[in-house]
Design a protein around this motif. Structure first.
Motif, PDB file in Angstrom:
ATOM      1  N   TYR A 183      60.565  44.953  20.675  1.00 49.81           N
ATOM      2  CA  TYR A 183      59.989  43.771  21.201  1.00 49.81           C
ATOM      3  C   TYR A 183      60.287  43.407  22.764  1.00 49.81           C
ATOM      4  O   TYR A 183      59.433  42.918  23.567  1.00 49.81           O
ATOM      5  N   LYS A 184      61.570  43.912  23.136  1.00 53.34           N
ATOM      6  CA  LYS A 184      61.894  43.471  24.167  1.00 53.34           C
ATOM      7  C   LYS A 184      61.474  44.356  25.368  1.00 53.34           C
ATOM      8  O   LYS A 184      61.145  43.928  26.529  1.00 53.34           O
ATOM      9  N   VAL A 185      61.050  45.778  25.366  1.00 55.88           N
ATOM     10  CA  VAL A 185      60.443  46.488  25.940  1.00 55.88           C
ATOM     11  C   VAL A 185      58.937  46.934  25.732  1.00 55.88           C
ATOM     12  O   VAL A 185      58.393  46.402  26.809  1.00 55.88           O
ATOM     13  N   PHE A 186      58.787  47.155  24.807  1.00 51.12           N
ATOM     14  CA  PHE A 186      57.199  47.640  24.541  1.00 51.12           C
ATOM     15  C   PHE A 186      56.275  46.317  24.597  1.00 51.12           C
ATOM     16  O   PHE A 186      55.258  46.420  25.248  1.00 51.12           O
ATOM     17  N   CYS A 187      56.722  45.353  23.734  1.00 53.50           N
ATOM     18  CA  CYS A 187      55.873  44.257  23.471  1.00 53.50           C
ATOM     19  C   CYS A 187      55.808  43.358  24.992  1.00 53.50           C
ATOM     20  O   CYS A 187      54.550  43.007  25.338  1.00 53.50           O
ATOM     21  N   LYS A 188      56.848  43.475  25.765  1.00 58.00           N
ATOM     22  CA  LYS A 188      56.931  42.806  26.966  1.00 58.00           C
ATOM     23  C   LYS A 188      55.977  43.210  27.911  1.00 58.00           C
ATOM     24  O   LYS A 188      55.111  42.844  28.729  1.00 58.00           O
ATOM     25  N   ASN A 189      56.100  44.809  27.997  1.00 52.52           N
ATOM     26  CA  ASN A 189      55.291  45.517  28.934  1.00 52.52           C
ATOM     27  C   ASN A 189      53.668  45.601  28.661  1.00 52.52           C
ATOM     28  O   ASN A 189      52.942  45.891  29.644  1.00 52.52           O
ATOM     29  N   THR A 190      53.428  45.323  27.488  1.00 58.02           N
ATOM     30  CA  THR A 190      51.993  45.491  26.987  1.00 58.02           C
ATOM     31  C   THR A 190      51.467  44.096  26.755  1.00 58.02           C
ATOM     32  O   THR A 190      50.097  44.003  26.494  1.00 58.02           O
ATOM     33  N   GLN A 191      52.186  42.816  27.092  1.00 49.89           N
ATOM     34  CA  GLN A 191      51.416  41.756  26.910  1.00 49.89           C
ATOM     35  C   GLN A 191      50.391  41.482  28.212  1.00 49.89           C
ATOM     36  O   GLN A 191      50.814  41.454  29.145  1.00 49.89           O
ATOM     37  N   SER A 192      49.167  40.756  27.614  1.00 46.37           N
ATOM     38  CA  SER A 192      48.215  40.647  28.876  1.00 46.37           C
ATOM     39  C   SER A 192      48.705  39.321  29.422  1.00 46.37           C
ATOM     40  O   SER A 192      49.475  38.479  28.916  1.00 46.37           O
ATOM     41  N   LYS A 193      48.120  38.909  30.674  1.00 49.46           N
ATOM     42  CA  LYS A 193      48.420  37.666  31.346  1.00 49.46           C
ATOM     43  C   LYS A 193      48.228  36.529  30.700  1.00 49.46           C
ATOM     44  O   LYS A 193      48.879  35.470  30.797  1.00 49.46           O
ATOM     45  N   ASN A 194      47.380  36.387  29.917  1.00 51.28           N
ATOM     46  CA  ASN A 194      46.759  35.386  29.205  1.00 51.28           C
ATOM     47  C   ASN A 194      47.707  35.222  27.655  1.00 51.28           C
ATOM     48  O   ASN A 194      47.479  34.187  27.262  1.00 51.28           O
ATOM     49  N   GLY A 195      48.579  36.139  27.482  1.00 51.66           N
ATOM     50  CA  GLY A 195      49.441  35.902  26.522  1.00 51.66           C
ATOM     51  C   GLY A 195      49.226  36.850  25.230  1.00 51.66           C
ATOM     52  O   GLY A 195      49.956  36.830  24.289  1.00 51.66           O
ATOM     53  N   MET A 196      48.109  37.499  25.198  1.00 49.85           N
ATOM     54  CA  MET A 196      47.658  38.207  23.882  1.00 49.85           C
ATOM     55  C   MET A 196      48.181  39.667  24.260  1.00 49.85           C
ATOM     56  O   MET A 196      48.469  40.059  25.279  1.00 49.85           O
ATOM     57  N   TRP A 197      47.882  40.426  22.893  1.00 52.54           N
ATOM     58  CA  TRP A 197      47.938  41.870  23.062  1.00 52.54           C
ATOM     59  C   TRP A 197      46.735  42.316  22.621  1.00 52.54           C
ATOM     60  O   TRP A 197      46.143  42.046  21.743  1.00 52.54           O
ATOM     61  N   GLU A 198      46.192  43.430  23.284  1.00 47.61           N
ATOM     62  CA  GLU A 198      45.216  44.079  22.908  1.00 47.61           C
ATOM     63  C   GLU A 198      45.334  44.749  21.773  1.00 47.61           C
ATOM     64  O   GLU A 198      46.382  45.079  21.114  1.00 47.61           O
ATOM     65  N   GLN A 199      44.339  45.409  21.218  1.00 50.67           N
ATOM     66  CA  GLN A 199      44.266  46.149  19.694  1.00 50.67           C
ATOM     67  C   GLN A 199      45.097  47.301  19.709  1.00 50.67           C
ATOM     68  O   GLN A 199      45.635  47.453  18.660  1.00 50.67           O
ATOM     69  N   ARG A 200      44.962  48.110  20.589  1.00 48.05           N
ATOM     70  CA  ARG A 200      45.666  49.375  20.611  1.00 48.05           C
ATOM     71  C   ARG A 200      46.150  49.809  21.935  1.00 48.05           C
ATOM     72  O   ARG A 200      45.749  49.690  22.935  1.00 48.05           O
ATOM     73  N   PHE A 201      47.457  50.527  21.784  1.00 50.10           N
ATOM     74  CA  PHE A 201      48.188  51.010  22.915  1.00 50.10           C
ATOM     75  C   PHE A 201      48.723  52.518  22.486  1.00 50.10           C
ATOM     76  O   PHE A 201      48.828  52.832  21.259  1.00 50.10           O
ATOM     77  N   PHE A 202      48.666  53.398  23.466  1.00 47.74           N
ATOM     78  CA  PHE A 202      49.376  54.597  23.305  1.00 47.74           C
ATOM     79  C   PHE A 202      50.932  54.359  23.441  1.00 47.74           C
ATOM     80  O   PHE A 202      51.553  53.177  23.763  1.00 47.74           O
ATOM     81  N   THR A 203      51.677  55.184  22.728  1.00 49.68           N
ATOM     82  CA  THR A 203      53.111  54.838  22.684  1.00 49.68           C
ATOM     83  C   THR A 203      53.903  54.684  24.043  1.00 49.68           C
ATOM     84  O   THR A 203      54.891  54.180  24.132  1.00 49.68           O
ATOM     85  N   ASP A 204      53.143  55.094  24.984  1.00 52.68           N
ATOM     86  CA  ASP A 204      53.986  54.830  26.619  1.00 52.68           C
ATOM     87  C   ASP A 204      53.513  53.736  27.120  1.00 52.68           C
ATOM     88  O   ASP A 204      53.978  53.257  27.860  1.00 52.68           O
ATOM     89  N   GLY A 205      52.916  52.778  26.192  1.00 57.49           N
ATOM     90  CA  GLY A 205      52.285  51.587  26.618  1.00 57.49           C
ATOM     91  C   GLY A 205      51.202  51.237  27.162  1.00 57.49           C
ATOM     92  O   GLY A 205      50.765  50.220  27.560  1.00 57.49           O
ATOM     93  N   THR A 206      50.713  52.297  27.684  1.00 53.70           N
ATOM     94  CA  THR A 206      49.028  52.315  28.313  1.00 53.70           C
ATOM     95  C   THR A 206      47.965  51.825  27.197  1.00 53.70           C
ATOM     96  O   THR A 206      48.203  52.219  26.180  1.00 53.70           O
ATOM     97  N   LEU A 207      46.895  51.168  27.700  1.00 48.63           N
ATOM     98  CA  LEU A 207      45.948  50.770  26.885  1.00 48.63           C
ATOM     99  C   LEU A 207      45.165  52.153  26.121  1.00 48.63           C
ATOM    100  O   LEU A 207      44.732  52.933  26.862  1.00 48.63           O
ATOM    101  N   ALA A 208      45.009  51.702  24.761  1.00 47.30           N
ATOM    102  CA  ALA A 208      44.216  52.899  24.310  1.00 47.30           C
ATOM    103  C   ALA A 208      42.798  52.576  24.000  1.00 47.30           C
ATOM    104  O   ALA A 208      42.631  51.217  24.253  1.00 47.30           O
ATOM    105  N   PRO A 209      41.953  53.158  23.633  1.00 44.83           N
ATOM    106  CA  PRO A 209      40.647  52.779  23.188  1.00 44.83           C
ATOM    107  C   PRO A 209      40.447  51.642  22.240  1.00 44.83           C
ATOM    108  O   PRO A 209      41.262  51.716  21.225  1.00 44.83           O
ATOM    109  N   CYS A 210      39.961  50.438  22.586  1.00 46.14           N
ATOM    110  CA  CYS A 210      39.810  49.376  21.547  1.00 46.14           C
ATOM    111  C   CYS A 210      38.349  49.053  21.445  1.00 46.14           C
ATOM    112  O   CYS A 210      37.471  49.556  21.927  1.00 46.14           O
TER     113      CYS A 210
END
Length: 318
Positions: A20-47
């Protein structure tokens, strides 16, 4: 969220906190949402869309973790992230309740159907409830900040209104009197196991309410296979008409909620008996062989097993 809940139960609290403190913070979009899928390093995966329940589940999950650790610093460190996510959910609901369209198109839990889903709204209900509790826990921490205190009071009122709106919307639009069941979504009236989210884990309704007990009867009529496992939804033909480990354990959680140990154990034993010789649980179970099928070693299935096992132990069933 189900995985972090299971991690906390087996004392992997540091891993949950980092998620929650690292992964979720790093992957949260500017508008507050989270995209559907991420790779484990936090980069966006195909959605192929987005799922509103994913954003709601982070808020629920953060507070759920706090209930086990009582670490107020953890809540404070994640407060801004949670507030951004809450704001996004509130905007989402405005589009639904004011018939603005556009943002209401969210994938369901199974990533197969778009619309205004019962599980999705249940997750938002739980997120708002959790956010109210977060504010209550941090109330004394904000004593010296009058502006923040006023903001919190106002937000709690808005959240209360949102909770009422969600519950009324579900009652009015997502229960079928004809089918005697809560249905998957406003656009698709199929019986779907994910409506159990209304009771467990999200506590929108009591497990003994008539509409809930009607739903359980309908689920048992339409989704229970002859072997004792459960499909995800009506006409679930993904890789064949096979029961899923997740849904069968989910049914066990409902039965445990009403302290029906016998039926809970039937569901639990069905899953245990289908595990591999190494103890892995699969995505599905083959009805003919009663062996594991499709993805084997599914993390979500293992998480649900841990959650059910913990509750069985608490209730003295094991």
């Amino acid at each position: 969220m189900y995985i972090t809940k299971a991690q906390d139960l087996i004392k992997m609290t540091k891993e949950t906190e980092k998620f929650y403190k690292v992964f979720c913070k790093n992957t949260q979009s500017k508008n507050g949402m989270w995209e559907q899928r991420f790779f484990t390093d936090g980069t966006l995966a195909p959605c192929w869309g987005y799922q509103i329940d994913e954003t709601a589940s982070v808020i629920y999950g953060v507070y759920d973790h706090y209930t086990r650790t009582k670490d107020k610093k953890f809540l404070k460190d994640n407060l801004k992230m949670l507030e951004k996510a809450t704001k996004f959910l509130q905007e989402y609901l405005e589009h639904i309740f004011q018939n603005k369209g556009e943002m209401h198109v969210s994938y369901d839990l199974w990533e197969m159907h778009e619309g205004i889903g019962t599980y999705s709204l249940a997750s938002i209900f739980a997120a708002f409830t959790a956010m109210q509790k977060v504010y209550e826990e941090l109330e004394t921490e904000m004593m010296e900040n009058r502006l923040k205190q006023e903001t919190i009071v106002k937000q709690k009122e808005i959240l209360s209104e949102g909770l009422e709106d969600i519950k009324e919307y579900i009652k009015a639009n997502l229960y079928s009197e004809d089918r005697k069941s809560f249905i998957r979504s406003k656009e698709d009236r199929r019986i779907d196991m994910s409506v159990l989210g209304l009771v467990v884990p999200f506590d929108v309704f009591s497990p003994n309410e008539k509409k809930v007990t009607n739903t359980i009867e309908t689920i048992n009529m339409h989704l229970r296979t002859y072997t004792g496992g459960y499909l995800r939804f009506e006409d679930d033909h993904y890789t064949g008409d096979r029961p899923w480990v997740i849904t069968t354990l989910w049914m066990a959680l409902y039965y445990l909620k009403i302290h029906d140990i016998i039926h809970a154990k039937e569901c639990f034993d069905f899953v245990v008996n289908s595990s591999t010789k190494h103890g892995f649980l699969a995505e599905q179970v083959d009805n003919k062989s009663m062996q594991s099928a499709w993805v084997i070693g599914l993390a979500w299935a293992h998480a649900m097993y841990v959650i059910v096992l913990d509750e069985l132990i608490k209730q003295g069933a094991i």
